[in-house]
Design a protein around this motif. Sequence first.
Motif, PDB file in Angstrom:
ATOM      1  N   HIS A  97       1.621   3.542  -5.534  1.00  0.00           N
ATOM      2  CA  HIS A  97       1.594   4.696  -6.458  1.00  0.00           C
ATOM      3  C   HIS A  97       2.889   4.822  -7.242  1.00  0.00           C
ATOM      4  CE1 HIS A  97       3.628   6.190  -2.860  1.00  0.00           C
ATOM      5  NE2 HIS A  97       4.165   7.137  -3.614  1.00  0.00           N
ATOM      6  N   ARG A 148      -5.053   2.775  -6.557  1.00  0.00           N
ATOM      7  CA  ARG A 148      -3.745   3.243  -6.098  1.00  0.00           C
ATOM      8  C   ARG A 148      -2.647   3.147  -7.161  1.00  0.00           C
ATOM      9  NH1 ARG A 148      -2.362   6.539  -2.900  1.00  0.00           N
ATOM     10  NH2 ARG A 148      -0.549   5.437  -2.081  1.00  0.00           N
ATOM     11  N   LEU A 205       0.802  -1.223   0.000  1.00  0.00           N
ATOM     12  CA  LEU A 205       0.000   0.000   0.000  1.00  0.00           C
ATOM     13  C   LEU A 205       0.842   1.283   0.000  1.00  0.00           C
ATOM     14  CD1 LEU A 205      -3.011   0.493  -0.156  1.00  0.00           C
ATOM     15  CD2 LEU A 205      -3.068   0.717   2.322  1.00  0.00           C
TER      16      LEU A 205
END
Length: 285
Positions: free
Chosen positions: A207, A235, A203
Motif C-alpha cells: 500500500h 493492494r 504484502l
Amino acid sequence: MSQSFVFRTIILDTQTLRTAVRPGSSHLPPLLICNGIGANLELVLPFVNALPADLEVIAFDVPGVGGSSTPLLPYRFGGLARLMARMLDYLNYGQVNVIGVSWGGALAQQFAHDFPERCKKLVLAATSAGAFMVPGKPKVLLRMASPRRYLQPSYGAKIAPHIYGGTFRRDPELALEHASKIRSGGKLGYYWQLFAGLGWTSLPWLHRIRQPTLILAGDDDPIIPLVNMRLLAWRIPNAELHVIDDGHLFLITRARAVAPIIMAFLEEEPKRAVMHPPGGLARAS
C-alpha cells in the motif's frame, strides 16, 4: 538483434554485472528490465524489439546469472535493489521506469519501495507478493526449484509446456528456440536467487507503493495463478490490471500485443493514488 545494444561489464566492489543498454531519444524515462529467475538478458530481447525504437532500454544479468559473477554470499532483495541503484548511478541514470518479470517482479517491487524517487512508473508481469502467494501446482514448483532446465536445454524444452503454459503448450518449436538462448550462470547462482526470495513478501508494504503501476497477468500461468496478480492490483493504490490470453512468458510470446499496452501506460499522465476499496479484488480490464 544485439547490434542496437551497448554491452558493458561493470564492477561494483567485488560484484561484476553484465549490462546492455539500447540508446533512445524518447522523452520518456528509460525502461529498466528486471528479468526472471535464472534468465539472462538475451531472453527479453524479443520483447525489447517490440517496443518503439526510440525508447531507451536497460537490461542486466543479476548476480549469478549469464555474464554476471556469482557472489560468495547470496543477496536478499533489499541488497539487490541497492545494487541496482548503484548500477544506475554507474551508468549515469537518474529516474527510470521499471518492469519486473516473475522473480524480477519481486525485485522491481522492492526497488520501487526502497527508491521511490528513482522509479517513476512500475510494470509487474507474471509475479506475486512473495511468501503469501497462492502457489502453482506442486509438480510445477518442484521443477522450478531446480536449475536443470537452464543447465540442460533439451530438458528445458521438454518441460516448457508444463511450466510456462499458454503458447508453449501449442508450439514445440518455441520451446526449443527459447532454450537455445539460455546462458546459464551455474547452479549456485540459481540457488542464490531462490534464497533471495526465501520468506520475502511485499504484502505488508504494497500500500506504500505510490507509483502508477501496470499489472500484467497470463490467464494460463502454471507458476503464478491469476489470483496473485489480482491481489497485487488490489493492494497497490494506483494500479491497473490487464489479463493476457497466454501463459507465464506472455511478455515474449505475445510481445507485439503486450508492448502497446505498456507504452500506452508509460505515456499516460500520472493519476492521483487512490486506495482500492476493501470489498474485493481489482477487476481485470
